[in-house]
Design a protein around this motif. Structure first.
Motif, mmCIF file in Angstrom:
data_model
loop_
_atom_site.group_PDB
_atom_site.id
_atom_site.type_symbol
_atom_site.label_atom_id
_atom_site.label_comp_id
_atom_site.label_asym_id
_atom_site.label_seq_id
_atom_site.Cartn_x
_atom_site.Cartn_y
_atom_site.Cartn_z
ATOM 1 N N LYS A 44 0.825 -1.207 0.000
ATOM 2 C CA LYS A 44 0.000 0.000 0.000
ATOM 3 C C LYS A 44 0.862 1.261 0.000
ATOM 4 C CE LYS A 44 -4.193 -1.953 1.838
ATOM 5 N NZ LYS A 44 -4.679 -2.340 0.550
ATOM 6 N N ASP A 45 1.985 1.224 0.696
ATOM 7 C CA ASP A 45 2.897 2.354 0.760
ATOM 8 C C ASP A 45 3.813 2.327 -0.467
ATOM 9 O OD1 ASP A 45 4.795 4.287 1.293
ATOM 10 O OD2 ASP A 45 5.299 3.529 3.291
ATOM 11 N N PRO A 46 3.714 3.331 -1.353
ATOM 12 C CA PRO A 46 4.545 3.335 -2.567
ATOM 13 C C PRO A 46 6.042 3.230 -2.298
ATOM 14 C CG PRO A 46 2.902 5.075 -2.672
ATOM 15 C CD PRO A 46 2.836 4.492 -1.287
ATOM 16 N N ALA A 47 6.491 3.713 -1.156
ATOM 17 C CA ALA A 47 7.924 3.650 -0.826
ATOM 18 C C ALA A 47 8.399 2.208 -0.664
ATOM 19 C CB ALA A 47 8.217 4.443 0.440
ATOM 20 N N ASN A 48 7.482 1.270 -0.404
ATOM 21 C CA ASN A 48 7.853 -0.128 -0.199
ATOM 22 C C ASN A 48 7.707 -0.994 -1.442
ATOM 23 O OD1 ASN A 48 8.440 0.390 2.498
ATOM 24 N ND2 ASN A 48 6.340 0.014 3.131
ATOM 25 N N ILE A 49 7.197 -0.436 -2.533
ATOM 26 C CA ILE A 49 7.027 -1.210 -3.759
ATOM 27 C C ILE A 49 8.357 -1.295 -4.497
ATOM 28 C CG2 ILE A 49 5.849 -1.338 -5.996
ATOM 29 C CD1 ILE A 49 3.552 0.254 -4.757
ATOM 30 N N LYS A 50 8.687 -2.484 -4.948
ATOM 31 C CA LYS A 50 9.867 -2.674 -5.795
ATOM 32 C C LYS A 50 9.389 -2.649 -7.242
ATOM 33 C CE LYS A 50 12.569 -5.098 -2.432
ATOM 34 N NZ LYS A 50 13.526 -6.155 -2.183
ATOM 35 N N PHE A 51 10.272 -2.197 -8.140
ATOM 36 C CA PHE A 51 9.904 -2.027 -9.533
ATOM 37 C C PHE A 51 10.865 -2.766 -10.453
ATOM 38 C CE2 PHE A 51 6.505 0.973 -9.113
ATOM 39 C CZ PHE A 51 6.708 1.505 -7.857
ATOM 40 N N ASP A 52 10.327 -3.209 -11.585
ATOM 41 C CA ASP A 52 11.116 -3.869 -12.626
ATOM 42 C C ASP A 52 12.228 -2.935 -13.086
ATOM 43 O OD1 ASP A 52 11.997 -5.477 -14.691
ATOM 44 O OD2 ASP A 52 10.054 -5.616 -15.691
ATOM 45 N N THR A 53 13.345 -3.490 -13.527
ATOM 46 C CA THR A 53 14.466 -2.664 -13.994
ATOM 47 C C THR A 53 14.334 -2.275 -15.458
ATOM 48 O OG1 THR A 53 15.769 -4.622 -14.518
ATOM 49 C CG2 THR A 53 16.090 -3.618 -12.329
ATOM 50 N N VAL A 54 13.518 -2.989 -16.218
ATOM 51 C CA VAL A 54 13.336 -2.676 -17.640
ATOM 52 C C VAL A 54 12.100 -1.800 -17.770
ATOM 53 C CG1 VAL A 54 13.005 -3.601 -19.956
ATOM 54 C CG2 VAL A 54 14.392 -4.869 -18.291
ATOM 55 N N PRO A 55 12.283 -0.553 -18.190
ATOM 56 C CA PRO A 55 11.161 0.375 -18.219
ATOM 57 C C PRO A 55 10.300 0.270 -19.473
ATOM 58 C CG PRO A 55 13.108 1.506 -18.954
ATOM 59 C CD PRO A 55 13.541 0.104 -18.566
ATOM 60 N N PHE A 56 9.107 0.793 -19.359
ATOM 61 C CA PHE A 56 8.291 1.161 -20.514
ATOM 62 C C PHE A 56 8.823 2.521 -20.920
ATOM 63 C CE2 PHE A 56 5.536 -1.974 -18.723
ATOM 64 C CZ PHE A 56 4.640 -2.378 -19.706
ATOM 65 N N VAL A 57 9.205 2.708 -22.171
ATOM 66 C CA VAL A 57 9.793 3.941 -22.649
ATOM 67 C C VAL A 57 8.745 4.701 -23.458
ATOM 68 C CG1 VAL A 57 11.630 4.935 -24.060
ATOM 69 C CG2 VAL A 57 12.059 2.883 -22.705
ATOM 70 N N LYS A 58 8.692 6.007 -23.227
ATOM 71 C CA LYS A 58 7.727 6.838 -23.947
ATOM 72 C C LYS A 58 8.032 6.839 -25.442
ATOM 73 C CE LYS A 58 5.351 11.209 -23.472
ATOM 74 N NZ LYS A 58 5.289 12.448 -22.712
ATOM 75 N N VAL A 59 6.991 6.641 -26.255
ATOM 76 C CA VAL A 59 7.104 6.637 -27.716
ATOM 77 C C VAL A 59 5.969 7.478 -28.287
ATOM 78 C CG1 VAL A 59 8.232 4.367 -27.831
ATOM 79 C CG2 VAL A 59 5.742 4.505 -27.922
ATOM 80 N N PRO A 60 6.100 7.914 -29.541
ATOM 81 C CA PRO A 60 4.981 8.638 -30.156
ATOM 82 C C PRO A 60 3.757 7.731 -30.254
ATOM 83 C CG PRO A 60 6.989 8.859 -31.465
ATOM 84 C CD PRO A 60 7.276 7.836 -30.410
ATOM 85 N N CYS A 61 2.594 8.296 -29.999
ATOM 86 C CA CYS A 61 1.363 7.528 -30.095
ATOM 87 C C CYS A 61 0.989 7.325 -31.556
ATOM 88 C CB CYS A 61 0.224 8.235 -29.367
ATOM 89 S SG CYS A 61 0.477 8.293 -27.579
ATOM 90 N N PRO A 62 0.456 6.147 -31.882
ATOM 91 C CA PRO A 62 0.072 5.876 -33.275
ATOM 92 C C PRO A 62 -1.123 6.732 -33.694
ATOM 93 C CG PRO A 62 -0.400 3.970 -31.884
ATOM 94 C CD PRO A 62 0.221 5.010 -31.030
#
Length: 163
Positions: free
Chosen positions: A145-163
């Protein structure tokens, strides 16, 4: 339709490779990013309103995320295309608090409609998918519930132009 999908995937892979070639990020050895890692402590303002598109490529697996933000609400579509596995595609709806996005993902996979929670963390023009702390009795992910305790994947979603 199939050639268009292949073209879209090839374009997304090209966009990711172009954006990642000039950057370096210090990744932790346990393949997760946490609140204290230098890669995630960059200043990230509130999530911008309007349509934004992101893609993630891991080997032969790809994922696409299209987000529409308005105030603290978010909606859009999420697709996972796993190599030699069933893909899933569906709608997301949720909320944004600071740089944390919490959504319910309603998707079709293996001919069945399912729902699960997803969490993402915005860091500049990258989104990192949250890793569940556990799974409930139905096998659905459960996040801290606390965002500070969430672990995240190391491979990001990268921003791209929208189709």
């Amino acid at each position: 339709m199939k050639p268009f999908s292949l073209l879209l995937i090839a374009g997304a892979m090209l966009a990711v490779s172009c954006q990642q070639s000039g950057t370096t990020t210090d990744h932790t050895s346990d393949s997760t990013l946490t609140q204290g890692d230098t890669a995630t402590t960059a200043s990230t303002g509130p999530f911008a309103t309007g349509l934004q598109c992101f893609t993630q490529v891991v080997g032969k697996d790809t994922a696409f995320l299209h987000l529409e933000a308005a105030n603290d609400s978010i909606s859009g579509q999420l697709e996972y295309h796993r190599y030699e596995k069933d893909s899933n595609k569906g709608d997301i709806k949720g909320s944004v608090q600071g740089n944390i996005i919490r959504v319910q993902y309603h998707f079709m996979s293996e001919g069945m409609m399912s729902t699960r929670q997803e969490v993402f963390k915005l860091d500049g023009e990258r989104l990192y998918a949250g890793l569940p702390a556990s799974f409930n009795n139905q096998g659905e992910p459960v996040f801290e519930k606390d965002p500070a305790n969430i672990k995240f994947d190391t491979v990001p979603f990268v921003k791209v132009p929208c189709p």
